[in-house]
Motif scaffolding. Structure first.
Motif, PDB file in Angstrom:
ATOM      1  N   THR A 181      39.046  36.380  43.404  1.00 18.01           N
ATOM      2  CA  THR A 181      37.779  35.942  42.821  1.00 18.01           C
ATOM      3  C   THR A 181      36.619  36.184  43.770  1.00 18.01           C
ATOM      4  OG1 THR A 181      38.309  33.722  43.588  1.00 18.01           O
ATOM      5  CG2 THR A 181      38.747  34.205  41.258  1.00 18.01           C
ATOM      6  N   GLN A 182      36.852  35.921  45.069  1.00 14.70           N
ATOM      7  CA  GLN A 182      35.760  36.144  46.030  1.00 14.70           C
ATOM      8  C   GLN A 182      35.803  37.538  46.646  1.00 14.70           C
ATOM      9  OE1 GLN A 182      34.684  33.123  48.754  1.00 14.70           O
ATOM     10  NE2 GLN A 182      35.810  31.550  47.674  1.00 14.70           N
ATOM     11  N   LYS A 236      37.914  38.619  48.962  1.00 12.84           N
ATOM     12  CA  LYS A 236      38.051  38.509  50.408  1.00 12.84           C
ATOM     13  C   LYS A 236      39.524  38.576  50.783  1.00 12.84           C
ATOM     14  CE  LYS A 236      33.902  35.839  51.163  1.00 12.84           C
ATOM     15  NZ  LYS A 236      33.315  34.535  51.441  1.00 12.84           N
ATOM     16  N   CYS A 265      35.478  40.945  54.008  1.00 15.32           N
ATOM     17  CA  CYS A 265      34.817  40.829  52.701  1.00 15.32           C
ATOM     18  C   CYS A 265      34.600  42.208  52.096  1.00 15.32           C
ATOM     19  CB  CYS A 265      33.455  40.154  52.854  1.00 15.32           C
ATOM     20  SG  CYS A 265      33.539  38.695  53.896  1.00 15.32           S
TER      21      CYS A 265
END
Lengths: 86, 572
Positions: B549-550, B552, B570
């Motif tokens: 979702t992020q 990362k 990231c």
């Protein structure tokens, strides 16, 4: 150090697939076998073959004499030079 | 077939023969020794040895004739000859507790020469040897690492000679030349005892170089050559082999399988048949083969009177008249038989390997290394490069690391090789060495051979050696070993190499993309911590978690010493 000295050292390292040794570490007058570089009897056979291929040298059929030529880089240089001047 | 004079009766029968030939190093004189010379020499050694006691004698002599004379003198004195393959200090030390004395070319308190009797005394009335007399004790590599003694009686030696002679009948007048030593049983049987018993002269000296074969063979109209793949695989093709054409009866090769192409080449160069012998110190010669043109590798077939069959575990079971008291013997070679009782060799079941035809136990190499205070753990293996050679992976003690750090690899390798050289012949010594923090055991507690072998590959090393990996949905754990040859250690730092942080990030990203389907382009790093350095040889676990979702990727490098580094990469 002559070019021939260097050339023979490179030939030995390459032919024998030596690890951890570069040309600067092979001392001209140090023994190649047992002490010194510590080569073995199979290495001697391989060097004999390489000398033939590269310089057309056939070793004299006398182990004593051959052993002298194989004693050091200086002795090998002498062998190749004497062969060239023939 | 020539008449065989058995070893047990040889001295009493004393057939009038030329026993041996010798080419003087001045290269002008060829000398021969006859039965008369031999008997005198045996007598001389007999008198000398008779002044000393003891039933077991270590025997080493590089001159095959002298060796034979001492051997017969010992036998007449009812003493067993213990024949080591070499006379290195470690071999001597080991033999000291096994023998009563040393005779031949040994340093120290050995009997090195025999006293020539004054005037000519009458020859001894020689005795006949009993069949069960223990004539020889030879040594071979055992799987425990300790050299294994093997006894041979007169009867065993005689029966093997009979079988060899029935398969390859000798030709009186022909000469036996050799590139192999008679100190090993193959050489002793084939170049010495067999020719001797059938009245065929043997050469006293070994042919060290291909040139020597040419030179030694030249004076003889007929010769046979007892050799090994080490020599036959390195014959110089540009030499004048033609000059020997028609003179070579056959070539025998043993000690290891001869490559098919080498066999065919030698056959062509010498215009002779090549017979390969398969056997072992324990069993003597048991099978033979000759490579054929237009075929794949020839199969082995048993020698006369020898019966061979696969054992239940796939190894080779031998029955023969020359096994001594044993009814049968199982060799640790795996075999595959066809219907006509021919077989091929598939490999050993133990850790014994052959290097240039010399049998060596990898366990023995490891044991000798472990005796040293510099070595904590050692693994010996073979690697196939230009030739098959041994290599060693070493886990050093703290003293070992101290020496490595202060003096570098070379002096350390020299020290370790020096230790091994006391016990092993030069061709057996490891030519390549790797020093690691920890041997790369996998989760099953095994040391995978391919990981050990990969340590000896020369290509630039850019990745860790993966021992084990585990992937679930978005998690990845890689157990790996950090090779000391990694290019990223170059110049980082010369005296104290550590794995660069940037390499750790790069690997994490690459494994993430490869195994966790991480996508997007690199945007930056978060919460990066490099807590503990990672030295060469370290075993490490790379743990990756992907937060989709992020976008990362969280990474962590950890080992039994704790967390080495962590952070987040990231992606955008």
């Amino acid at each position: 150090m002559s070019n021939l000295h260097l050339e023979l050292k490179q030939m030995i390292i390459e032919t024998l697939d030596l690890e951890d040794i570069d040309t600067s570490e092979i001392i001209n007058d140090e023994p190649l076998f047992v002490e010194g570089l510590g080569l073995d009897s199979i290495d001697a056979l391989e060097i004999g073959l390489a000398l033939q291929k590269k310089y057309g040298i056939t070793l004299k059929s006398d182990s004593e004499e051959t052993r002298q030529y194989f004693s050091s880089i200086n002795a090998l240089v002498e062998l190749v030079e004497s062969h060239r001047s023939k | 077939m020539a008449k065989i004079t058995p070893l047990s009766h040889w001295l009493t029968a004393a057939p009038n023969n030329i026993i041996a030939v010798h080419i003087d190093s001045t290269r002008h004189i060829d000398s021969t020794v006859t039965t008369e010379d031999f008997l005198l020499r045996v007598q001389c050694w007999f008198e000398t040895l008779n002044k000393h006691e003891g039933s077991r004698w270590a025997l080493y002599h590089s001159d095959a004739f002298e060796f034979l004379a001492i051997l017969f003198a010992l036998w007449q004195l009812k003493r067993t000859a213990c024949t080591p393959g070499d006379n290195r200090p470690g071999t001597l030390k080991r033999l000291t507790t096994h023998v009563d004395g040393f005779v031949g070319e040994f340093p120290g308190e050995a009997i090195t020469a025999c006293d020539i009797p004054e005037g000519r005394s009458d020859l001894k009335p020689w005795r006949t040897l009993m069949p069960e007399f223990l004539a020889l004790e030879i040594y071979t590599s055992g799987s425990t690492g300790e050299p294994k003694p093997i006894g041979k009686t007169i009867a065993q030696l005689e029966q093997e000679i009979e079988v060899l002679e029935s398969r390859w009948p000798s030709l009186p007048g022909s000469v036996t030349l050799a590139t192999v030593s008679h100190q090993h049983i193959y050489g002793m049987m084939f170049r010495l005892l067999w020719p001797f018993c059938v009245g065929q002269a043997f050469s006293r000296q070994i042919c060290q170089y291909p040139e020597d074969i040419l030179h030694q063979a030249k004076p003889h109209r007929s010769f046979s050559l007892i050799s090994s793949p080490s020599h036959l695989g390195r014959l110089n093709v540009s030499m004048n082999w033609k000059s020997l054409s028609g003179h070579c009866r056959y070539v025998i090769s043993s000690a290891a399988p001869l490559k098919r192409e080498d066999s065919l080449l030698v056959s062509q160069l010498l215009n002779a048949q090549i017979f390969e012998i398969y056997g072992s110190s324990e069993t003597g010669a048991i099978a033979w083969r000759t490579q054929q043109e237009h075929h794949t590798d020839a199969l082995w077939q048993p020698l006369p009177k020898v019966s061979l069959a696969p054992d239940t575990d796939g190894t080779l079971c031998v029955t023969s008249p020359y096994l001594g008291t044993a009814n049968s013997f199982s060799l640790p070679d795996r075999v595959e038989f066809n219907r006509s009782n021919q077989f091929k060799l598939i490999g050993r079941v133990d850790r014994i390997v052959k290097i240039e035809g010399k049998r060596v136990s990898l366990t023995a190499i490891e044991q000798q290394l472990l005796e040293n205070t510099l070595v904590k753990n050692a693994k010996a293996l073979t690697v196939e490069r230009k030739r098959v050679e041994t290599a060693a992976v070493i886990e050093l003690t703290s003293e070992g690391w101290r020496q490595l750090k202060s003096h570098g690899r070379k002096p350390l390798i020299k020290t370790l090789k020096g230790i091994l050289a006391q016990h092993f012949e030069a061709v057996i010594l490891p030519r390549r060495w790797r020093f690691v923090e920890q041997l790369p055991y996998n989760q099953q507690g095994k040391l995978p051979l391919d990981i050990l072998q990969s340590m000896f590959i020369d290509e630039p090393v850019k990745w860790p050696k993966i021992i084990h990996q585990q992937v679930s949905d978005n998690q990845l754990t890689i157990q790996c070993y950090i090779p000391a040859e990694l290019i990223y250690f170059d110049g980082h730092f010369d005296n104290n190499p550590i794995l660069p942080g940037i390499t750790q990030v790069h690997w994490a990203e690459a494994f993430g993309r490869q195994l966790l389907s991480v996508t997007g382009s690199f945007e930056g790093l978060e919460a990066i911590k490099f807590q503990k350095v990672i030295p060469p040889g370290q075993q490490i676990s790379i743990n990756l978690t992907y937060d989709e979702t992020q976008n990362k990727l969280r990474f962590q490098y950890a080992s039994q010493n704790g967390v080495h580094s962590s952070g987040r990469i990231c992606f955008g």
